[in-house]
Structures are given as C-alpha cells and as structure tokens.
Enzyme design. Structure first.
Site, mmCIF file in Angstrom:
data_model
loop_
_atom_site.group_PDB
_atom_site.id
_atom_site.type_symbol
_atom_site.label_atom_id
_atom_site.label_comp_id
_atom_site.label_asym_id
_atom_site.label_seq_id
_atom_site.Cartn_x
_atom_site.Cartn_y
_atom_site.Cartn_z
ATOM 1 N N HIS A 247 2.841 3.197 -3.429
ATOM 2 C CA HIS A 247 3.958 3.265 -4.370
ATOM 3 C C HIS A 247 3.398 3.539 -5.762
ATOM 4 O O HIS A 247 2.568 2.795 -6.281
ATOM 5 C CB HIS A 247 4.770 1.976 -4.342
ATOM 6 C CG HIS A 247 5.524 1.787 -3.071
ATOM 7 N ND1 HIS A 247 5.711 0.564 -2.476
ATOM 8 C CD2 HIS A 247 6.144 2.692 -2.262
ATOM 9 C CE1 HIS A 247 6.421 0.715 -1.363
ATOM 10 N NE2 HIS A 247 6.692 1.995 -1.219
ATOM 11 N N GLU A 250 2.900 1.028 -8.947
ATOM 12 C CA GLU A 250 2.192 -0.238 -8.757
ATOM 13 C C GLU A 250 0.732 -0.081 -9.179
ATOM 14 O O GLU A 250 -0.191 -0.109 -8.371
ATOM 15 C CB GLU A 250 2.356 -0.692 -7.304
ATOM 16 C CG GLU A 250 3.817 -0.962 -6.970
ATOM 17 C CD GLU A 250 4.107 -1.125 -5.477
ATOM 18 O OE1 GLU A 250 3.142 -1.222 -4.689
ATOM 19 O OE2 GLU A 250 5.294 -1.158 -5.108
ATOM 20 N N ARG A 302 8.499 5.653 -7.973
ATOM 21 C CA ARG A 302 8.000 4.932 -6.793
ATOM 22 C C ARG A 302 7.487 5.863 -5.690
ATOM 23 O O ARG A 302 6.459 5.593 -5.065
ATOM 24 C CB ARG A 302 9.138 4.061 -6.241
ATOM 25 C CG ARG A 302 8.889 3.430 -4.873
ATOM 26 C CD ARG A 302 10.114 2.638 -4.464
ATOM 27 N NE ARG A 302 10.111 2.228 -3.067
ATOM 28 C CZ ARG A 302 9.659 1.060 -2.626
ATOM 29 N NH1 ARG A 302 9.137 0.202 -3.465
ATOM 30 N NH2 ARG A 302 9.732 0.756 -1.344
ATOM 31 N N HIS A 373 -0.213 -3.650 -2.615
ATOM 32 C CA HIS A 373 1.011 -3.306 -3.328
ATOM 33 C C HIS A 373 1.198 -4.301 -4.477
ATOM 34 O O HIS A 373 0.383 -5.177 -4.711
ATOM 35 C CB HIS A 373 2.223 -3.392 -2.390
ATOM 36 C CG HIS A 373 2.235 -2.362 -1.307
ATOM 37 N ND1 HIS A 373 3.183 -1.359 -1.249
ATOM 38 C CD2 HIS A 373 1.437 -2.180 -0.222
ATOM 39 C CE1 HIS A 373 2.952 -0.602 -0.192
ATOM 40 N NE2 HIS A 373 1.908 -1.073 0.458
ATOM 41 N N GLU A 447 0.916 -8.133 -1.527
ATOM 42 C CA GLU A 447 1.683 -7.933 -2.758
ATOM 43 C C GLU A 447 0.988 -8.711 -3.871
ATOM 44 O O GLU A 447 1.009 -9.936 -3.895
ATOM 45 C CB GLU A 447 3.128 -8.411 -2.586
ATOM 46 C CG GLU A 447 3.922 -7.657 -1.533
ATOM 47 C CD GLU A 447 4.376 -6.285 -2.007
ATOM 48 O OE1 GLU A 447 4.168 -5.964 -3.195
ATOM 49 O OE2 GLU A 447 4.949 -5.548 -1.179
#
Length: 484
Positions: A247, A250, A302, A373, A447
């Site tokens: 993405h 990020e 994104r 991510h 994440e």
C-alpha cells in the site's frame, strides 16, 4: 486525472455482522497440500473484465435506518482538491477523528456520511474507526455527531500541516554522513524509490559474498521490482520472504524493511549460526508506482497506478486484494473507484503477479512470509478471506505472541495477535492468504505503529524505534524457522 482526487473508504467494516462460523480449508490434523497444488477458485487466465457494479460490494453495504430528527446534511461533495496536472493534493483543513463504534447505529451513520463523500476511513476494528473528515465537511459532520450523541476525539486538526511536517530535510551532518557511507539511506527520513534501489545495489557491490539483487518483474509504469537476497550459500537453508510497500501511503513499511536489510547485511558475520542458516529475501517496495505517486502527487494514495476500465477516471488496484486465493470475496470491491478494488481478475496486476510467480518458481525453501503494513500494531495470521483459521492456527498464535512480546520488551509497543478476519475484518485476496495456501508455514501480516495518533503520517523520528523493535520480533521468527 482531473482536478479532483477521489477519496474512497478504506476499510470494509460497513456490514450488518462481523462474524461467520470458523471455516477451515483442511480438517485439523490433516497435512497441508504441497506448494502450488491449491486450485484457485477463479479462472486467472480469463481476460474478460468484471462489469462495474452500480452499487458497492456486500462488505460495503449499510442497512439504512432513519436517524433521529431531520437529516441536516447538505447534499454536497467535499473532497481534497488538487491543481491540474501533477500538482500535489492539498489536505488543508482535513481532520482525523477517532470515532467510537460501540454504540448501536454508529456504523450506519458513518456509512451514510461516506456515501455522501464527506468522510473516508483510515483504520479501525470492532470498537473504533479512524475517520478522515474532508476539508469543508467538518461543520456538517460535527452537527450530525452532536445530534446522534456519537463519541469521538480529534486526533489531527489539520492534516496538511501534519503532512508538511512529516518528512523534513536532513541536516548538514546527515548529508555529510550520506556521502561517507556511499548511499543515501539514513532511516531519519522517508526516501524516494531511487534511493532505496541504489541502496540495494550498493549492498550487493559491497558484500558480494552474501548479498545479491535481482529484478523479478516490472510495475505497470515500468519500474523495477527489486528483491535483495542475503545468504551464506548453504543449499540446505530455510528461507524467509519479507515485503513492504504493498500500500503506497504506508511509508513506515519500506523504511522498516530496508532497516532490516541494512542491519542483517552489515552484521551478518556476528549473527548466530541459526540466523545465518536462513536465506533472507526482501522486496522493500511491492508497489513502486503508487509509492512514487505518494511522494509527488497524493500523500494518501493507496493503490497501484494501472488505469481501470477504458473511459473511467479511476486508477489503481489494491494489490492486497488481487492475490488469487479466495479472490473477489469479502472485503474486496468490484468498483474500480474503490480503495479496495480487487482488480479485473486474480493477479491482473503486474506487481502481484511478479511476486507470486517468484515465490512459486523460486528454488528457495520458503518457511516464513512477512508482509509489513501500517498502521494499528497488529500481528495477523490467516485467514483473511473470512472469519476462519487454518489447521495450524495455534502454532501461528504462539509464534505471533512471542514476536509481540519481543517487540514490547525492546521498544514498548503493544501488538495484538490474531487472525486477520477475526481480529479486524474479512479481506479477501490478500498476499498472506495466498502464500499460506502455497504451504508456507509461518505467514503474518504486520501492521506497524502507531495506533492512530499520527496514522499513516508517522514522523521520521519514529522510523528507527519502530524498525528496531520490529527487528527484535523478526529474530524470534527466525528462531522458530531454524527449528523446522
């Protein structure tokens, strides 16, 4: 692209229910299929594109219920404005709110605001959602939240101001250090793609006995997909594949992955024998076109940058909805304008296709896969396509919790551990699900920080702390892989 940049909801949380019964691909105790033997549920060679649906997918629908009182929302479209050409999108006046969703009906109201294009979402779980309030919609949304008694906190009061402060230029000492090192990477700044690729090439030249770099494919716009390998050359080594930057917005993800590369390459001789007995493969930027676009035009982009259907103004596919295991299911949209657009078919995008082909055809004995991510501080294992777990989910949970413990001991950050769909929400077509279906044992989506104070706009002062604690977690994973 016109003078307007469309901002569409990121998280597919607008559903009437969150949970479905556990669905295992294999019964507990049964062996995993050999790598590459799992049949995909969709015809990946069919070039016929899906029609654009008039409405959103099931995961994006909201069951409308009347709100109390008169609907005071003006029927307007408020979105971030960009000048013609490639001028940067301006988010001046946009705000980020953390909205509690524990009260019944809040998600319905958020759905109505989203459909009027007044808000977009960044991240969240079953108890809260981080909501981007678009520049001229603050008064309208504030009025609705007050009327409906919805609890929220303003996390960022001017998003453009935060963006302007996010990635300051290096001071003279850091620039001088760059010159002495022979590459521009510092981990005190978010770097452009050229700096990252030149850094990989520098390491291959400097440490030729252990480091090599190969291009495994090209992005839609023709940029290299560069994979770096660190290996002592032992043919019996297990292998770990790590990627970042699927993405585009990020930025902490490629920064963390390149930090790993630097630490392992420069200190390889001092590592333990178990650690050196692993072949390390890194793809720091899976989505180079989108990554460059976030630096040049829209900080919050994104997807990748491949155009959608002819005659449509919308660009890009969410690469993490484009992988071929359970492609097109929950949490993925068939609408090319959606931020979670799945693509016209599984592996329709050159970036996801190149990554999957490399993993399938490589001679490496991949035993683990990590995809980095942001944000939220989660360690997620499959499945993502539905509220389901694989037969070895207990193993994954134990390893994930040990990784989280190492992260917390090193830097203090607390990571939640669980299945992607169970801890967050269903999202089909993810790279982690596909890799797990190929028979790779330890498969995680990480994440990274933070939990919402800065969100995607994480200041550069956070790069090294986040990367260092993440490296401590990576060492725990390596210890498990070495025992397989």
């Amino acid at each position: 692209m016109g003078s307007w940049t469309r901002m569409v909801v990121l998280l597919p949380f607008f559903t009437s229910t969150f949970c479905t019964p556990l669905i295992n691909e294999l019964e507990p105790g049964k062996d995993w299929p050999t790598r590459g033997s799992v049949k995909q549920p969709y015809n990946q060679t069919d070039d016929v594109q899906d029609p654009i649906e008039a409405s959103t997918t099931t995961s994006e629908l909201v069951n409308e219920t009347p709100s109390s009182g008169k609907d005071e929302l003006e029927d307007i479209t408020i979105i971030a404005r960009a000048a013609e050409g490639n001028a940067k999108v301006d988010y001046s006046g946009a705000q980020l709110w953390k909205v509690s969703t524990e009260k019944n009906g809040v998600r319905v109201i958020l759905g109505r605001l989203k459909r009027r294009n007044l808000i977009a979402t960044w991240a969240g779980n079953q108890t809260y959602v981080d909501v981007l309030i678009k520049p001229n919609a603050v008064a309208n949304v504030t009025r609705v939240f007050s009327r409906e008694n919805i609890s929220y906190d303003i996390i960022i009061d001017d998003l453009q101001k935060r963006i302007n402060e996010e990635n300051p230029p290096l001071d003279e000492n850091e620039i001088e250090l760059q010159n002495r090192r022979g590459h521009r990477m510092t981990w005190k700044q978010y770097h452009r793609l050229q700096d990252i690729h030149e850094f990989l090439d520098y390491l291959a030249t400097t440490y030729p006995k252990i480091v090599s770099v190969n291009t495994i494919g090209k992005s839609y716009e023709g940029r290299d997909l560069k994979v770096l390998r660190i290996s002592n050359g032992n043919p019996s080594n297990k292998a770990i594949f790590i990627d970042g930057g699927i993405h585009a917005r990020e930025w902490i993800s490629p920064a963390t992955v390149t930090f790993f590369i630097n630490q392992i390459a420069e200190n390889f001789a001092e590592e333990s024998e178990d650690f050196k007995g692993i072949d390390w493969y890194f793809l720091p930027v899976v989505n180079p076109d989108g990554y460059e676009y976030t630096h040049l035009v829209d900080r919050l982009w994104r997807k990748n940058r491949k155009p959608a259907y002819a005659g449509r103004a919308c660009f890009g596919t969410d690469l993490n909805r484009n992988f071929g295991y359970r492609w097109g299911g929950k949490g993925a949209s068939s609408n090319p304008c959606s931020e979670i657009y799945r693509g016209s078919r599984a592996f329709s995008e050159p970036e996801s296709r190149a990554l999957s082909e490399f993993i399938k055809t490589s001679a490496a004995n991949f035993s683990a896969y990590l995809t980095y991510h942001s944000y939220g501080q989660y360690l997620l294992y499959p499945w993502g396509y539905d509220n389901a777990v694989p037969p070895d989910h207990k193993d994954l949970d134990v390893v994930g919790k040990n990784i989280a413990e190492a992260i917390q001991k090193t830097g203090g950050s607390k990571y939640s551990v669980g299945s992607s769909s169970g801890l967050l929400y269903p999202a089909s077509g993810g790279s982690d699900d596909w890799v797990k279906a190929q028979g790779v044992k330890y498969t995680f989506t990480v994440e990274l920080s933070d939990t919402g104070r800065y969100g995607f706009i994480l200041p550069t002062t956070n790069i090294e702390p986040v990367a260092r604690e993440s490296l401590a977690g990576l060492r725990i994973l390596a210890s498990y892989v070495s025992k397989l």
